[in-house]
Design an enzyme around this catalytic site. Structure first.
Site, mmCIF file in Angstrom:
data_model
loop_
_atom_site.group_PDB
_atom_site.id
_atom_site.type_symbol
_atom_site.label_atom_id
_atom_site.label_comp_id
_atom_site.label_asym_id
_atom_site.label_seq_id
_atom_site.Cartn_x
_atom_site.Cartn_y
_atom_site.Cartn_z
ATOM 1 N N HIS A 149 30.232 -19.686 -51.036
ATOM 2 C CA HIS A 149 29.566 -18.545 -51.665
ATOM 3 C C HIS A 149 29.571 -18.757 -53.189
ATOM 4 C CE1 HIS A 149 28.357 -14.464 -52.547
ATOM 5 N NE2 HIS A 149 29.308 -14.435 -53.465
ATOM 6 N N GLY A 205 6.568 -51.621 -56.583
ATOM 7 C CA GLY A 205 7.113 -50.310 -56.201
ATOM 8 C C GLY A 205 6.075 -49.439 -55.516
ATOM 9 N N GLY A 206 4.786 -49.810 -55.627
ATOM 10 C CA GLY A 206 3.739 -49.125 -54.871
ATOM 11 C C GLY A 206 3.500 -47.673 -55.265
ATOM 12 N N THR A 207 3.010 -46.916 -54.304
ATOM 13 C CA THR A 207 2.541 -45.548 -54.533
ATOM 14 C C THR A 207 3.643 -44.631 -55.046
ATOM 15 O OG1 THR A 207 1.028 -45.880 -52.674
ATOM 16 C CG2 THR A 207 1.337 -43.615 -53.426
HETATM 17 C C1 LIG Z 1 0.602 -37.855 -55.109
HETATM 18 C C2 LIG Z 1 1.558 -38.290 -54.059
HETATM 19 C C3 LIG Z 1 2.791 -37.698 -53.963
HETATM 20 C C4 LIG Z 1 3.693 -38.087 -52.994
HETATM 21 N N1 LIG Z 1 4.887 -37.462 -52.917
HETATM 22 C C5 LIG Z 1 5.773 -37.829 -51.968
HETATM 23 C C6 LIG Z 1 7.035 -37.211 -51.892
HETATM 24 O O1 LIG Z 1 7.358 -36.338 -52.670
HETATM 25 N N2 LIG Z 1 7.888 -37.621 -50.927
HETATM 26 C C7 LIG Z 1 7.562 -38.605 -50.044
HETATM 27 O O2 LIG Z 1 8.370 -38.936 -49.184
HETATM 28 N N3 LIG Z 1 6.368 -39.210 -50.093
HETATM 29 C C8 LIG Z 1 5.462 -38.845 -51.035
HETATM 30 N N4 LIG Z 1 4.259 -39.471 -51.102
HETATM 31 C C9 LIG Z 1 3.961 -40.542 -50.127
HETATM 32 C C10 LIG Z 1 4.645 -41.845 -50.550
HETATM 33 O O3 LIG Z 1 4.239 -42.199 -51.843
HETATM 34 C C11 LIG Z 1 4.350 -42.981 -49.577
HETATM 35 O O4 LIG Z 1 4.544 -42.536 -48.271
HETATM 36 C C12 LIG Z 1 5.297 -44.133 -49.905
HETATM 37 O O5 LIG Z 1 4.957 -44.704 -51.127
HETATM 38 C C13 LIG Z 1 5.372 -45.207 -48.818
HETATM 39 O O6 LIG Z 1 4.361 -46.093 -48.975
HETATM 40 P P1 LIG Z 1 4.391 -47.544 -48.385
HETATM 41 O O7 LIG Z 1 5.756 -48.110 -48.374
HETATM 42 O O8 LIG Z 1 3.674 -47.510 -47.116
HETATM 43 O O9 LIG Z 1 3.484 -48.363 -49.419
HETATM 44 P P2 LIG Z 1 2.995 -48.021 -50.879
HETATM 45 O O10 LIG Z 1 4.043 -47.360 -51.662
HETATM 46 O O11 LIG Z 1 1.660 -47.383 -50.794
HETATM 47 O O12 LIG Z 1 2.842 -49.481 -51.486
HETATM 48 C C14 LIG Z 1 1.960 -50.436 -50.964
HETATM 49 C C15 LIG Z 1 1.845 -51.561 -51.957
HETATM 50 O O13 LIG Z 1 1.090 -52.616 -51.362
HETATM 51 C C16 LIG Z 1 0.193 -53.146 -52.340
HETATM 52 N N5 LIG Z 1 -0.921 -53.774 -51.617
HETATM 53 C C17 LIG Z 1 -1.868 -53.164 -50.863
HETATM 54 N N6 LIG Z 1 -2.674 -54.078 -50.311
HETATM 55 C C18 LIG Z 1 -2.244 -55.286 -50.735
HETATM 56 C C19 LIG Z 1 -2.668 -56.621 -50.500
HETATM 57 N N7 LIG Z 1 -3.688 -56.896 -49.691
HETATM 58 N N8 LIG Z 1 -2.003 -57.627 -51.110
HETATM 59 C C20 LIG Z 1 -0.944 -57.360 -51.922
HETATM 60 N N9 LIG Z 1 -0.491 -56.127 -52.173
HETATM 61 C C21 LIG Z 1 -1.131 -55.094 -51.567
HETATM 62 C C22 LIG Z 1 -0.210 -51.935 -53.157
HETATM 63 O O14 LIG Z 1 -0.680 -52.325 -54.440
HETATM 64 C C23 LIG Z 1 1.100 -51.167 -53.231
HETATM 65 O O15 LIG Z 1 1.856 -51.545 -54.357
HETATM 66 C C24 LIG Z 1 3.340 -39.121 -52.083
HETATM 67 C C25 LIG Z 1 2.097 -39.750 -52.181
HETATM 68 C C26 LIG Z 1 1.217 -39.339 -53.149
HETATM 69 C C27 LIG Z 1 -0.108 -40.031 -53.239
#
Ligand SMILES: Cc1cc2nc3c(=O)[nH]c(=O)nc-3n(C[C@H](O)[C@H](O)[C@H](O)COP(=O)(O)OP(=O)(O)OC[C@H]3O[C@@H](n4cnc5c(N)ncnc54)[C@H](O)[C@@H]3O)c2cc1C
Length: 459
Positions: A441, A39-41
Site C-alpha cells: 500500500h 536495430g530495425g523498427t
Molecule cells: C510506431 C511504432 C511503435 C511501436 N511500438 C511498439 C511498442 O511500444 N512495443 C512493442 O513491443 N512493439 C512496438 N512496435 C512494433 C515493433 O517495433 C516491432 O514489432 C519490432 O521492431 C520487431 O520487429 P522485427 O524484429 O520483426 O524487425 P524490425 O525491427 O522491423 O527490423 C527488421 C530489419 O530488417 C531490415 N531489412 C528488411 N529487409 C531487409 C533485407 N532484404 N536485407 C537486409 N535487411 C533488411 C530492416 O531494415 C530492419 O532494420 C512499434 C512499431 C511501430 C511502427
C-alpha cells in the site's frame, strides 16, 4: 563463388542480433545483413522513439495540469518541437549506437550493410556478393502499409518513419487509423499543441479489444480534445490550398475533415516482397507473411523466419521471444513453441492499456463457464492521490479451473501492473494465489486481490 558461412541472419530487428550472438557463441561462423539502420523498427522508428516522444508529451500535459496539484507556473506552457525531437534523437542514437557497436565487434560475425536477397535456398546475395549457409534466419520485419486510396498519390502524407523527422507542430494532424500506432501519436501531438483528428474505418477504436476498452480509450482521448471520426468507410483524400481534405462517410458529422498534415497508420506490411523468396521456394500467406511452424521453421528446411515477418506477433517482445524459441530448439534441446506464449501487449496512450490473454468477447465465444471482475480506477486510492482516475481493471477467470484467462488494465501504470497477472498465468496458478497475496500500500496493484475477491458469473 559464394562465401561460406555456418549461418546467415537477414535483418537486425529484435531477434537477429541476439540470435547472431548465440550462433557465434556456439562457434558458428555467421553473417548478418542489414540494409538500413541497425536495430530495425523498434530502435529507430518504433517503440523507443515513440515512447520517448510520449514522455515529452506527458511532461507538457502535467505542466498544464500543474494547477490541479497546487503548482503555479507563471506564464504559458509551450512545447519546443525541435528540442522534443533532439531529445528523441539522442535516446534513439544511444540504442542504435549500442546495437551497431555490439554487432560490429562481435567475434566470428561478418556484418554486411546492404539489401539481402535469396538466389537459392542456401544462398543470399548482398552488394553483388553471394553468401552461402546451411542455416538462414529471416528477421526483416515490416513497414507501414500504404493503402489504395483515391487521391493518395496527389497529396503528401506521413508514416511512422517520416514522423520521426517532424520538428514542427502540425496545425491540424489528421490520422487515418484508430489502432495502436495512430492513437499513440494522436494523444502525443494533441499534448504538444496540435489539433488532432483520428479517422477510423471501423465502428470503434482498437477493435480487437473489448467494447468497454475501446470506449474507455476513446473517452481518454476525447477528454483531451482529440477528435474521433468512426465508420469512415469510404475514404479518399484531396489537396486543397496547401491543406489536405479527407472525405469520410461517417454515420455522424460532416462528410469531410480538413487538416494541415496527414498521417497514415493503417497497419504494417511484411518486408518480404523484395527478399527473393521465390528463389528459395519459401511459402508466404496471402498478405505476404512467411508461413512458419510452431518452432518458427519455414516450409524450406534450414530456413527460419522470426519477428513481424512471420505474422505470429507484431511486437518487440514477440520477436525477441522468437529468438529464444529458435535458440532453445537449436542448441538447448528445449522444444519451446510459439503456442506456449500468452498474448500480451500495451497501448502507450496515457494512462496506458496493459493486456494479457483472452478478451471478454473471446471468453464468451468459447462458451465456457467464467467469472469476471471489474474495478473502476476511481476506486483506486493510488490513482486518486495522483489525480489520474481514468480507466478500469478487468479480469476473466475460468470458473472450473480457477485460472486466469485474460485481463485488461486501462489506467495509471497499466503497462506494468498487467505483469502481476501475466506471471501468474504463466505459472498456471489459480487466481486465489493473488487474491491471498499481501500487496504493498498504496499501489494500484494492491486492488487486484480486492477485484478478485468480488467476481461475478460472466452472463
Ligand atoms: C510506431 C511504432 C511503435 C511501436 N511500438 C511498439 C511498442 O511500444 N512495443 C512493442 O513491443 N512493439 C512496438 N512496435 C512494433 C515493433 O517495433 C516491432 O514489432 C519490432 O521492431 C520487431 O520487429 P522485427 O524484429 O520483426 O524487425 P524490425 O525491427 O522491423 O527490423 C527488421 C530489419 O530488417 C531490415 N531489412 C528488411 N529487409 C531487409 C533485407 N532484404 N536485407 C537486409 N535487411 C533488411 C530492416 O531494415 C530492419 O532494420 C512499434 C512499431 C511501430 C511502427
Amino acid at each position: 563463388m559464394a562465401r561460406k558461412f555456418d549461418a546467415i541472419v537477414i535483418g537486425t530487428g529484435q531477434s537477429g542480433p541476439s540470435l547472431a550472438q548465440r550462433l557465434t557463441n556456439e562457434g558458428m561462423k555467421t553473417a548478418i545483413i542489414e540494409r538500413k539502420l541497425f536495430g530495425g523498427t523498434c530502435v529507430n522508428v518504433g517503440c523507443i522513439p515513440t515512447k520517448t516522444l510520449v514522455a515529452s508529451a506527458r511532461a507538457a500535459y502535467m505542466a498544464r495540469r500543474g494547477h490541479d496539484f497546487g503548482v503555479v507556473i507563471d506564464g504559458g506552457i509551450h512545447v519546443n518541437m525541435q528540442k522534443v525531437k533532439a531529445r528523441k534523437d539522442g535516446v534513439v542514437k544511444q540504442s542504435n549506437d549500442g546495437v551497431t557497436r555490439w554487432l560490429k565487434n562481435m567475434p566470428n560475425l561478418s556484418v554486411y550493410e546492404g539489401h539481402g536477397q535469396f538466389t537459392a535456398p542456401d544462398t543470399v546475395r548482398v552488394n553483388g556478393e553471394l553468401l552461402q549457409a546451411e542455416k538462414i534466419f529471416i528477421n526483416t520485419g515490416a513497414r507501414a502499409y500504404i493503402p489504395e486510396m483515391p487521391g493518395l498519390d496527389q497529396v503528401d502524407y506521413l508514416t511512422n518513419s517520416s514522423m520521426m523527422d517532424v520538428d514542427y507542430l502540425p496545425e491540424h494532424l489528421l490520422i487515418i487509423g484508430g489502432s495502436y500506432i495512430g492513437l499513440e501519436f494522436a494523444q502525443m501531438y494533441r499534448r504538444f499543441g496540435s489539433r488532432v483528428t483520428v479517422i477510423e474505418k471501423g465502428d470503434r477504436l482498437i477493435s480487437r479489444d473489448d467494447e468497454d476498452v475501446s470506449q474507455g480509450v476513446k473517452g481518454i482521448l476525447e477528454n483531451e480534445g482529440v477528435g474521433v471520426r468512426l465508420n469512415a468507410d469510404c475514404l479518399s483524400v484531396e489537396g486543397r490550398d496547401g491543406q489536405v481534405a479527407v472525405h469520410v462517410q461517417c454515420k455522424e458529422g460532416a462528410p469531410e475533415v480538413v487538416g494541415s498534415h496527414l498521417f497514415l497508420a493503417v497497419g504494417r506490411r511484411p518486408n518480404t516482397d523484395d527478399l527473393g523468396l521465390e528463389a528459395a521456394g519459401i511459402e508466404t500467406d496471402p498478405r505476404g507473411f512467411i508461413v512458419v511452424d510452431d518452432g518458427l521453421q519455414t516450409n524450406v528446411p534450414g530456413i527460419w523466419a522470426l519477428g513481424d515477418v512471420n505474422g505470429r506477433g507484431a511486437f518487440t517482445h514477440t520477436s525477441y521471444n522468437d529468438y529464444e524459441i529458435a535458440a532453445a530448439n537449436l542448441f538447448d534441446n528445449d522444444p519451446r513453441r510459439v503456442s506456449d506464449r500468452i498474448l500480451a501487449y500495451a497501448l502507450y496512450i496515457d494512462p496506458p492499456l496493459g493486456r494479457a490473454g483472452m478478451t471478454e468477447q473471446q471468453v464468451r465465444e468459447t462458451g465456457r463457464k467464467a467469472l469476471i471482475g471489474k474495478m473502476m480506477m476511481t476506486r483506486v486510492g493510488r490513482a486518486r492521490e495522483r489525480g489520474e482516475t481514468q480507466g478500469f481493471m478487468k479480469v476473466l477467470i475460468d470458473a472450473e479451473t480457477k485460472k486466469i484467462l485474460g485481463a485488461a488494465i486501462l489506467g495509471i501504470g497499466g503497462d506494468e501492473i498487467i505483469h502481476s497477472l501475466l506471471d501468474v498465468m504463466y505459472a498456471g496458478a489459480r487466481y486465489t494465489v493473488i487474491q491471498r497475496a499481501m500487496h504493498i500500500h498504496p499501489t494500484v496493484t494492491e486492488l487486484i486481490p480486492s477485484m478478485l475477491g468480488d467476481l461475478t458469473a460472466l452472463e
